[in-house]
Each structure stands twice: as C-alpha cells, then as structure tokens.
Design an enzyme around this catalytic site. Structure first.
Site, PDB file in Angstrom:
ATOM      1  N   HIS A 185     -15.354 -20.384   2.320  1.00 31.94           N
ATOM      2  CA  HIS A 185     -16.193 -21.546   2.278  1.00 31.94           C
ATOM      3  C   HIS A 185     -17.640 -21.469   1.462  1.00 31.94           C
ATOM      4  CE1 HIS A 185     -14.055 -22.624   6.295  1.00 31.94           C
ATOM      5  NE2 HIS A 185     -13.587 -23.744   5.280  1.00 31.94           N
ATOM      6  N   LYS A 211     -10.550 -34.503  19.052  1.00 34.08           N
ATOM      7  CA  LYS A 211      -9.940 -33.246  18.820  1.00 34.08           C
ATOM      8  C   LYS A 211     -10.854 -32.092  19.031  1.00 34.08           C
ATOM      9  CE  LYS A 211      -8.122 -31.122  14.618  1.00 34.08           C
ATOM     10  NZ  LYS A 211      -7.933 -31.424  13.409  1.00 34.08           N
ATOM     11  N   ARG A 238      -6.906 -23.216  -2.998  1.00 34.26           N
ATOM     12  CA  ARG A 238      -6.416 -21.676  -2.531  1.00 34.26           C
ATOM     13  C   ARG A 238      -5.071 -21.458  -3.483  1.00 34.26           C
ATOM     14  NH1 ARG A 238      -7.800 -22.052   3.646  1.00 34.26           N
ATOM     15  NH2 ARG A 238      -7.287 -24.269   2.981  1.00 34.26           N
ATOM     16  N   SER A 281      -9.705 -20.502   8.105  1.00 37.19           N
ATOM     17  CA  SER A 281     -10.468 -20.564   9.413  1.00 37.19           C
ATOM     18  C   SER A 281      -9.400 -20.130  10.412  1.00 37.19           C
ATOM     19  CB  SER A 281     -11.035 -21.813   9.708  1.00 37.19           C
ATOM     20  OG  SER A 281     -12.045 -22.211   8.854  1.00 37.19           O
TER      21      SER A 281
END
Ligand code: ADP
Length: 155
Positions: A18, A42, A91, A129
């Site tokens: 990031h 969430k 990515r 992450s």
C-alpha cells in the site's frame, strides 16, 4: 484545478505494498486521500483508530497525503471530496480481473472519475493484508511487510 485522488481499501493493516502505491502516486496528484472503507457489519482485525494512526505516521512528512474514513459506495465518497481519480494497485491477473469489473461499474456510475492502476513491483506482489494478519495471529514477525514507521506490536 487541484488533482485529487482517493486510494481506497480496508488497510487491515496498511502494508509496504500500500505504501508503495501511495508514494508512487505522489508525482501524479496534488492530494492523495487514503480512504479507509468501513462496513459496520464486518469486523476488522485491527481497530479503526490504529489503522488511521499507522497511515498518518507513515506519511507524517508528506503534506500531500491525508487519511479519512468512509462508509458506502466509493464513488459517492469520491464525489463528496471532489476527487477526479481513484487509485488502485494491481499485483497480478486476479487483481486485474476483479479490479477491471469494479472500474467498469464505477465508470458507468460516475463517468468523470478516472480509475488509475499502478502495477506493483515484483518483490511486493505476493504481499497482502491477509498474510500479514496470519503472520501476527501465529506469532511471526510481520515487521518487514509493513512500513518502517509502523510498530505493529508496540502500539
Ligand atoms: P480491499 O479491501 O479493497 O481489498 P486492501 O486494503 O486489501 O483493499 O487494498 C487496497 C488497495 O491496495 C487495492 O487496490 C489493492 O489492490 C492494493 N494492494 C494491496 N496489496 C498490495 C500490494 N502488495 N502491492 C500493491 N498494491 C496492493
């Protein structure tokens, strides 16, 4: 006109991947808002306050970078803050498939917003992450994968 970009994500936690995307965006825009998208249904692994603090600390010397929190549609948030650009990192081809669908839907809803993709460099393309959270949950050392300013364990 000031070029404003939003870099949205959950950043749970913010990683070196990031960080690289934000740093590479600096030469393109006048302001980059790292937008932490929250979903009240969430639960995140790291509390929102920590996620904000870590991003602020990482870019403490960079006046172009701001951190904010939003809920709901990313395009609505972009509209609210007057952003003309939405930045996403890519990515691999899986990211491309996923992101191109979202970008096309966003284009249909808000044609004036341009999605800008930045390709991750190879050494960071395996990083996400989820892996960082797994390392932490299992007692490993995740420090090499987060920005140098972040101390995941002490703060
Ligand atoms: P989301 O919850 O939307 O998946 P993330 O917090 O995982 O958000 O990621 C936000 C953005 O950062 C996405 O554009 C994602 O592709 C990008 N990103 C995540 N990890 C990396 C990485 N290692 N290198 C470059 N970009 C990354």
């Amino acid at each position: 006109m000031k070029k404003i970009a939003v870099f949205p994500g959950s950043f749970d936690p913010f990683t070196r991947g990031h960080e690289q995307i934000v740093r590479r965006s600096l030469s393109l825009f006048d302001q980059i808002i790292v937008g932490i998208g929250v979903n009240s249904r969430k639960e995140s692994f790291f509390p929102l306050e920590k996620r904000i603090h870590w991003i602020e600390k990482t870019f403490a010397d960079e006046p172009k970078v701001a951190v904010d929190v939003y809920e709901g549609l990313t395009i609505k948030y972009c509209e609210k803050v007057g952003a003309q650009f939405l930045v996403r990192g890519l990515r691999n081809t899986i990211d491309f498939e996923f992101e191109s669908g979202i970008a096309n839907m966003n284009k249909a809803m808000m044609p004036e917003l341009e999605t800008i993709f930045i390709l991750t460099t190879p050494e960071l393309s395996a990083l996400n992450s989820t892996i960082v959270r797994d390392i932490i949950k299992n007692g490993g050392n995740a420090a090499p994968f987060v920005p140098a300013a972040i101390d995941l364990y002490a703060e």
